[in-house]
Design an enzyme around this catalytic site. Structure first.
Site, PDB file in Angstrom:
ATOM      1  N   ASP A  28     -29.274 -19.933   3.307  1.00  0.00           N
ATOM      2  CA  ASP A  28     -30.171 -19.464   2.248  1.00  0.00           C
ATOM      3  C   ASP A  28     -31.571 -19.092   2.730  1.00  0.00           C
ATOM      4  O   ASP A  28     -32.422 -18.710   1.917  1.00  0.00           O
ATOM      5  CB  ASP A  28     -30.274 -20.519   1.136  1.00  0.00           C
ATOM      6  CG  ASP A  28     -29.018 -20.550   0.279  1.00  0.00           C
ATOM      7  OD1 ASP A  28     -28.479 -19.477  -0.004  1.00  0.00           O
ATOM      8  OD2 ASP A  28     -28.577 -21.658  -0.092  1.00  0.00           O
TER       9      ASP A  28
ATOM     10  N   ASP B 269     -22.695 -14.433  -1.048  1.00  0.00           N
ATOM     11  CA  ASP B 269     -24.145 -14.492  -1.225  1.00  0.00           C
ATOM     12  C   ASP B 269     -24.895 -14.261   0.096  1.00  0.00           C
ATOM     13  O   ASP B 269     -26.024 -13.781   0.126  1.00  0.00           O
ATOM     14  CB  ASP B 269     -24.579 -15.859  -1.781  1.00  0.00           C
ATOM     15  CG  ASP B 269     -23.564 -16.504  -2.713  1.00  0.00           C
ATOM     16  OD1 ASP B 269     -22.376 -16.195  -2.582  1.00  0.00           O
ATOM     17  OD2 ASP B 269     -23.956 -17.305  -3.544  1.00  0.00           O
TER      18      ASP B 269
HETATM   19  N1  GLY Z   1     -26.295 -18.345  -3.971  1.00  0.00           N
HETATM   20  C1  GLY Z   1     -25.812 -19.140  -5.013  1.00  0.00           C
HETATM   21  C2  GLY Z   1     -25.591 -18.430  -6.296  1.00  0.00           C
HETATM   22  O1  GLY Z   1     -25.585 -17.230  -6.392  1.00  0.00           O
HETATM   23  O2  GLY Z   1     -25.427 -19.136  -7.271  1.00  0.00           O
END
Ligand code: GLY
Length: 404
Positions: free
Chosen positions: A126, A188
């Protein structure tokens, strides 16, 4: 104009003018929506001041407002809090639009709370969300060399998650053992490639470009079904690099199209095309986009998962619409005329809907948008205001403003 009257004017404009291609109409609505974002941002800044001292704790980042509540739930900026970069990013966008020096000062202070991420080992993928939404926008608007250093260091840290046997970044080191997902990559993760592309261009570590490309290629090969809908998670063998299985984590089931996962794919491959100009990515992103658009409900705001059997009685995900609207505005620049109009008009319809009384918080809450869904299978953040929906909403509005 007060917020209720603003929402009403948006609704009336949409209802009566209908056509999303009337440029004067769009310009007014875009500016009204951006003004609304600024006034909600200022409300949040007031709310974040301690009622006793008036001081803001810049390490506490707004995360969500549940349906029944009217004030932000904040979380401490930490390596585990993947959403901590969105609020500083909103402040940077708010400053970009308003030129308000007070918002700028807060943007700097909240951004600073994330510097530690450039000095510690990677916790997970992230880092791009965390540092590029905050420091990335900060550098774009200020050219502060300290911001550049933070981004470059963090990009190198993100690259430590790369497994050359597989050809992708490991998304969740913490899930390898407990779930027996030896090398897991989630859709993601496509968003974090933007920081690698940027760092390769602006720093010394040119290998970051190759990592981003290899990740995009392997994801293209293994992370999609024949109809171009995506798995949330691809699980790979760490040695052979073979795909073991495609599964879900936040979607309805392993074979469903989780709305935000597909949104990340649309946004991510739009960026990959921007950075490479390789037509294979443009062709691919159109297929990934077209299946998403073809299955949208009438108001263009997706349900949280396109395959939830409870539709139409299941929650929407406004965040997925905001992410896709922002991506479509960019993508419309890269495709031929007819396709360009479809993408741009879809983005406009999404933004009109998000600006309506149904989706905008108005006076009720200081967030921009209602009706996002974070993690339905875990029962978390369902039908809520969530900070990343607001981030991509204001980004999309600014992109639209640039185009008209
Ligand atoms: N990256 C986590 C989500 O989109 O919830």
């Amino acid at each position: 104009m007060d917020i209720k009257r603003f929402s009403l004017s948006i609704f009336i404009s949409f209802f009566f003018f209908g056509s999303c291609t009337n440029d004067d109409n769009i310009q007014t609505l875009t500016e009204n929506s951006l003004d609304y974002c600024i006034s909600q941002t200022k409300r949040t800044l007031v709310e974040l001041q301690s009622s006793e001292t008036g001081v803001i704790d810049y390490t506490m980042m707004p995360r969500n407002i549940m349906d029944s509540l009217s004030t932000w739930h904040c979380r401490k900026a930490s390596k585990e809090e993947w959403c901590a970069g969105f609020w500083p990013g909103i402040l940077w966008y708010g400053y970009e639009y308003s030129k308000d020096e007070n918002i700028l000062e807060h943007a700097k202070q909240f951004t600073k709370s994330l510097e530690f991420l450039s000095n510690i080992p990677a916790y997970d993928h992230d880092l791009g969300f965390l540092v590029f939404c905050s420091y990335g926008n900060g550098y774009r608007l200020t050219n502060n060399p300290e911001y550049k250093d933070v981004i470059l260091r963090t990009a190198d840290t993100l690259a430590t998650l790369y497994n050359p046997n597989v050809g992708t970044l490991l998304s969740w080191p913490r899930e390898c053992e407990p779930r027996n997902w030896p090398h897991n990559t989630i859709m993601d993760n496509m968003i974090n490639l933007e920081m690698l592309f940027w760092a390769a261009k602006n720093g010394e570590n040119k290998a970051l470009y190759d990592i981003a490309i290899t990740h995009a290629d392997k994801t293209m090969e293994c992370h999609f079904r024949g109809d171009y809908t995506s798995y949330h998670v691809a699980v790979y063998d760490t040695i052979t690099g073979d795909l073991i299985k495609g599964v879900t984590h936040q979607g309805y089931d392993d074979s469903s199209m989780w709305a935000r996962g597909q949104a990340w794919a649309i946004y991510g491959y739009t960026v990959v095309y921007r950075e490479t100009k390789d037509p294979k990515y443009l062709d691919f992103v159109q297929k990934v986009t077209d299946v998403f658009i073809s299955k949208l409900p009438d108001d263009k705001i997706p349900y949280w998962d396109f395959n939830d059997p409870n539709i139409p009685n299941s929650p929407r995900d406004a965040s997925a619409a905001a992410i896709v609207a922002s991506a479509l505005i960019e993508l419309s620049d890269y495709v031929p005329n007819k396709q360009s109009s479809i993408y741009l008009n879809t983005a406009k319809e999404m933004l009109y809907a998000l600006s309506s009384d149904k989706y905008s918080c108005g006076d009720d809450k200081p967030a921009f948008l209602n009706h996002s869904t974070g993690h339905m299978p875990a029962g978390s953040e369902i039908d809520a205001s969530i900070i990343y929906a607001d981030y991509y909403f204001i980004e999309a509005l600014l992109r639209l403003k640039e185009k008209i």
